[in-house]
Design a protein around this motif. Structure first.
Motif, PDB file in Angstrom:
ATOM      1  N   PRO A 106      21.073   2.835 -21.375  1.00  0.00           N
ATOM      2  CA  PRO A 106      20.135   2.064 -22.192  1.00  0.00           C
ATOM      3  C   PRO A 106      19.988   0.624 -21.722  1.00  0.00           C
ATOM      4  CG  PRO A 106      21.646   3.269 -23.599  1.00  0.00           C
ATOM      5  CD  PRO A 106      22.122   3.436 -22.190  1.00  0.00           C
ATOM      6  N   ILE A 107      21.054   0.060 -21.177  1.00  0.00           N
ATOM      7  CA  ILE A 107      20.959  -1.302 -20.634  1.00  0.00           C
ATOM      8  C   ILE A 107      20.006  -1.310 -19.448  1.00  0.00           C
ATOM      9  CG2 ILE A 107      22.259  -3.132 -19.463  1.00  0.00           C
ATOM     10  CD1 ILE A 107      24.658  -2.302 -21.241  1.00  0.00           C
ATOM     11  N   GLY A 108      20.064  -0.294 -18.609  1.00  0.00           N
ATOM     12  CA  GLY A 108      19.140  -0.187 -17.478  1.00  0.00           C
ATOM     13  C   GLY A 108      17.707  -0.005 -17.934  1.00  0.00           C
ATOM     14  N   ILE A 109      17.516   0.774 -18.988  1.00  0.00           N
ATOM     15  CA  ILE A 109      16.163   0.965 -19.515  1.00  0.00           C
ATOM     16  C   ILE A 109      15.642  -0.351 -20.077  1.00  0.00           C
ATOM     17  CG2 ILE A 109      14.841   2.152 -21.307  1.00  0.00           C
ATOM     18  CD1 ILE A 109      16.671   4.578 -20.784  1.00  0.00           C
ATOM     19  N   LEU A 110      16.499  -1.116 -20.771  1.00  0.00           N
ATOM     20  CA  LEU A 110      16.067  -2.431 -21.265  1.00  0.00           C
ATOM     21  C   LEU A 110      15.733  -3.364 -20.106  1.00  0.00           C
ATOM     22  CD1 LEU A 110      18.535  -3.007 -24.237  1.00  0.00           C
ATOM     23  CD2 LEU A 110      16.085  -2.532 -24.340  1.00  0.00           C
ATOM     24  N   GLY A 111      16.494  -3.290 -19.016  1.00  0.00           N
ATOM     25  CA  GLY A 111      16.171  -4.080 -17.836  1.00  0.00           C
ATOM     26  C   GLY A 111      14.835  -3.686 -17.239  1.00  0.00           C
ATOM     27  N   LEU A 112      14.561  -2.398 -17.218  1.00  0.00           N
ATOM     28  CA  LEU A 112      13.274  -1.894 -16.740  1.00  0.00           C
ATOM     29  C   LEU A 112      12.134  -2.433 -17.596  1.00  0.00           C
ATOM     30  CD1 LEU A 112      11.540   0.284 -15.099  1.00  0.00           C
ATOM     31  CD2 LEU A 112      11.939   1.709 -17.093  1.00  0.00           C
ATOM     32  N   ILE A 113      12.287  -2.351 -18.909  1.00  0.00           N
ATOM     33  CA  ILE A 113      11.249  -2.849 -19.815  1.00  0.00           C
ATOM     34  C   ILE A 113      11.084  -4.359 -19.653  1.00  0.00           C
ATOM     35  CG2 ILE A 113      10.677  -3.187 -22.266  1.00  0.00           C
ATOM     36  CD1 ILE A 113      12.029  -0.444 -22.750  1.00  0.00           C
ATOM     37  N   GLY A 114      12.200  -5.071 -19.497  1.00  0.00           N
ATOM     38  CA  GLY A 114      12.132  -6.517 -19.283  1.00  0.00           C
ATOM     39  C   GLY A 114      11.406  -6.875 -17.996  1.00  0.00           C
ATOM     40  N   ALA A 115      11.679  -6.144 -16.932  1.00  0.00           N
ATOM     41  CA  ALA A 115      10.998  -6.405 -15.666  1.00  0.00           C
ATOM     42  C   ALA A 115       9.504  -6.115 -15.778  1.00  0.00           C
ATOM     43  CB  ALA A 115      11.614  -5.570 -14.552  1.00  0.00           C
ATOM     44  N   CYS A 116       9.159  -5.052 -16.506  1.00  0.00           N
ATOM     45  CA  CYS A 116       7.735  -4.730 -16.698  1.00  0.00           C
ATOM     46  C   CYS A 116       7.026  -5.800 -17.510  1.00  0.00           C
ATOM     47  CB  CYS A 116       7.585  -3.369 -17.374  1.00  0.00           C
ATOM     48  SG  CYS A 116       8.065  -1.989 -16.326  1.00  0.00           S
ATOM     49  N   ILE A 117       7.668  -6.286 -18.566  1.00  0.00           N
ATOM     50  CA  ILE A 117       7.060  -7.345 -19.382  1.00  0.00           C
ATOM     51  C   ILE A 117       6.926  -8.627 -18.589  1.00  0.00           C
ATOM     52  CG2 ILE A 117       7.470  -8.835 -21.386  1.00  0.00           C
ATOM     53  CD1 ILE A 117       8.652  -6.354 -22.785  1.00  0.00           C
ATOM     54  N   TYR A 118       7.965  -8.989 -17.832  1.00  0.00           N
ATOM     55  CA  TYR A 118       7.902 -10.196 -17.013  1.00  0.00           C
ATOM     56  C   TYR A 118       6.808 -10.078 -15.950  1.00  0.00           C
ATOM     57  CZ  TYR A 118       9.275 -13.955 -13.887  1.00  0.00           C
ATOM     58  OH  TYR A 118       9.272 -15.066 -13.108  1.00  0.00           O
ATOM     59  N   GLY A 119       6.710  -8.913 -15.338  1.00  0.00           N
ATOM     60  CA  GLY A 119       5.677  -8.699 -14.332  1.00  0.00           C
ATOM     61  C   GLY A 119       4.281  -8.773 -14.910  1.00  0.00           C
ATOM     62  N   ALA A 120       4.111  -8.253 -16.127  1.00  0.00           N
ATOM     63  CA  ALA A 120       2.793  -8.310 -16.770  1.00  0.00           C
ATOM     64  C   ALA A 120       2.412  -9.738 -17.127  1.00  0.00           C
ATOM     65  CB  ALA A 120       2.787  -7.434 -18.015  1.00  0.00           C
ATOM     66  N   LYS A 121       3.399 -10.541 -17.540  1.00  0.00           N
ATOM     67  CA  LYS A 121       3.110 -11.935 -17.901  1.00  0.00           C
ATOM     68  C   LYS A 121       2.803 -12.788 -16.680  1.00  0.00           C
ATOM     69  CE  LYS A 121       5.396 -12.346 -22.308  1.00  0.00           C
ATOM     70  NZ  LYS A 121       6.253 -13.188 -23.122  1.00  0.00           N
ATOM     71  N   THR A 122       3.459 -12.518 -15.563  1.00  0.00           N
ATOM     72  CA  THR A 122       3.251 -13.342 -14.376  1.00  0.00           C
ATOM     73  C   THR A 122       2.155 -12.795 -13.461  1.00  0.00           C
ATOM     74  OG1 THR A 122       4.997 -12.180 -13.180  1.00  0.00           O
ATOM     75  CG2 THR A 122       5.628 -14.176 -14.376  1.00  0.00           C
ATOM     76  N   TYR A 123       1.479 -11.752 -13.890  1.00  0.00           N
ATOM     77  CA  TYR A 123       0.445 -11.124 -13.066  1.00  0.00           C
ATOM     78  C   TYR A 123      -0.683 -12.098 -12.749  1.00  0.00           C
ATOM     79  CZ  TYR A 123      -3.333  -8.025 -11.651  1.00  0.00           C
ATOM     80  OH  TYR A 123      -4.360  -7.438 -10.971  1.00  0.00           O
ATOM     81  N   LYS A 124      -1.089 -12.903 -13.709  1.00  0.00           N
ATOM     82  CA  LYS A 124      -2.224 -13.804 -13.477  1.00  0.00           C
ATOM     83  C   LYS A 124      -1.869 -14.951 -12.526  1.00  0.00           C
ATOM     84  CE  LYS A 124      -1.422 -16.479 -17.652  1.00  0.00           C
ATOM     85  NZ  LYS A 124      -1.975 -16.909 -18.918  1.00  0.00           N
ATOM     86  N   ASN A 125      -0.598 -15.234 -12.321  1.00  0.00           N
ATOM     87  CA  ASN A 125      -0.173 -16.310 -11.426  1.00  0.00           C
ATOM     88  C   ASN A 125       0.357 -15.775 -10.101  1.00  0.00           C
ATOM     89  OD1 ASN A 125      -0.712 -18.167 -13.489  1.00  0.00           O
ATOM     90  ND2 ASN A 125       1.334 -17.936 -14.332  1.00  0.00           N
ATOM     91  N   ARG A 126      -0.162 -14.665  -9.637  1.00  0.00           N
ATOM     92  CA  ARG A 126       0.372 -14.033  -8.430  1.00  0.00           C
ATOM     93  C   ARG A 126      -0.108 -14.698  -7.142  1.00  0.00           C
ATOM     94  NH1 ARG A 126      -3.866 -10.893 -10.037  1.00  0.00           N
ATOM     95  NH2 ARG A 126      -5.245 -10.112  -8.416  1.00  0.00           N
ATOM     96  N   GLY A 127      -1.056 -15.610  -7.231  1.00  0.00           N
ATOM     97  CA  GLY A 127      -1.560 -16.309  -6.058  1.00  0.00           C
ATOM     98  C   GLY A 127      -2.468 -15.420  -5.241  1.00  0.00           C
TER      99      GLY A 127
END
Length: 108
Positions: free
Chosen positions: A40-61
Motif C-alpha cells: 500500500p505504501i508503494g501504491i500511495l507513492g504511485l498515486i503521489g507521483a501521478c498527482i505530482y506529474g499532473a500538476k507539473t504538466y503545464k510547466n514541462r517546458g
C-alpha cells in the motif's frame, strides 16, 4: 427428485448481499495490508507521483508530452518496485531475526 420436491423442502438459498461482499473485501484488504505493508505504501507513492506529474504538466517546458509521460511512468513504477523490494528485505530480515533470536537451541 422433481422440481416440486426441491421447492417443498423449504430450503431457500440465500444470495450474498452487497454488504457481505464488501465486508469480506475489506477484511481481505486489511489482512493483505498486515501481511505486506509496503505494497500500500508503494501504491500511495504511485498515486503521489501521478498527482505530482499532473500538476507539473503545464510547466514541462519544451519537452514533448510523450517523453514527459514516459518519464513519470518510470518514476511511478520505480516507487512501486522500490517499496516492494524494501518490503521483501524487511520480511527476510524479520525471518532471519526470528530464527536467530527466538530459537533457544541455536548454536551461534
Amino acid at each position: 427428485m422433481s422440481k416440486s420436491d426441491n421447492m417443498s423442502s423449504g430450503a431457500v438459498a440465500k444470495s450474498p448481499s452487497w454488504n457481505d461482499v464488501q465486508e469480506s473485501s475489506q477484511s481481505k484488504l486489511w489482512r493483505k495490508t498486515k501481511e505486506a505493508p509496503f505494497v500500500p505504501i508503494g501504491i500511495l507513492g504511485l498515486i503521489g507521483a501521478c498527482i505530482y506529474g499532473a500538476k507539473t504538466y503545464k510547466n514541462r517546458g519544451g519537452m514533448s508530452t510523450s517523453v514527459y509521460l514516459m518519464q513519470y511512468r518510470v518514476i511511478a513504477q520505480g516507487m512501486v518496485v522500490g517499496s516492494i523490494t524494501l518490503g521483501m528485505c524487511a520480511s527476510i530480515a524479520q525471518k532471519i531475526y526470528n530464527r536467530h533470536y527466538s530459537d533457544p537451541d541455536s548454536k551461534s
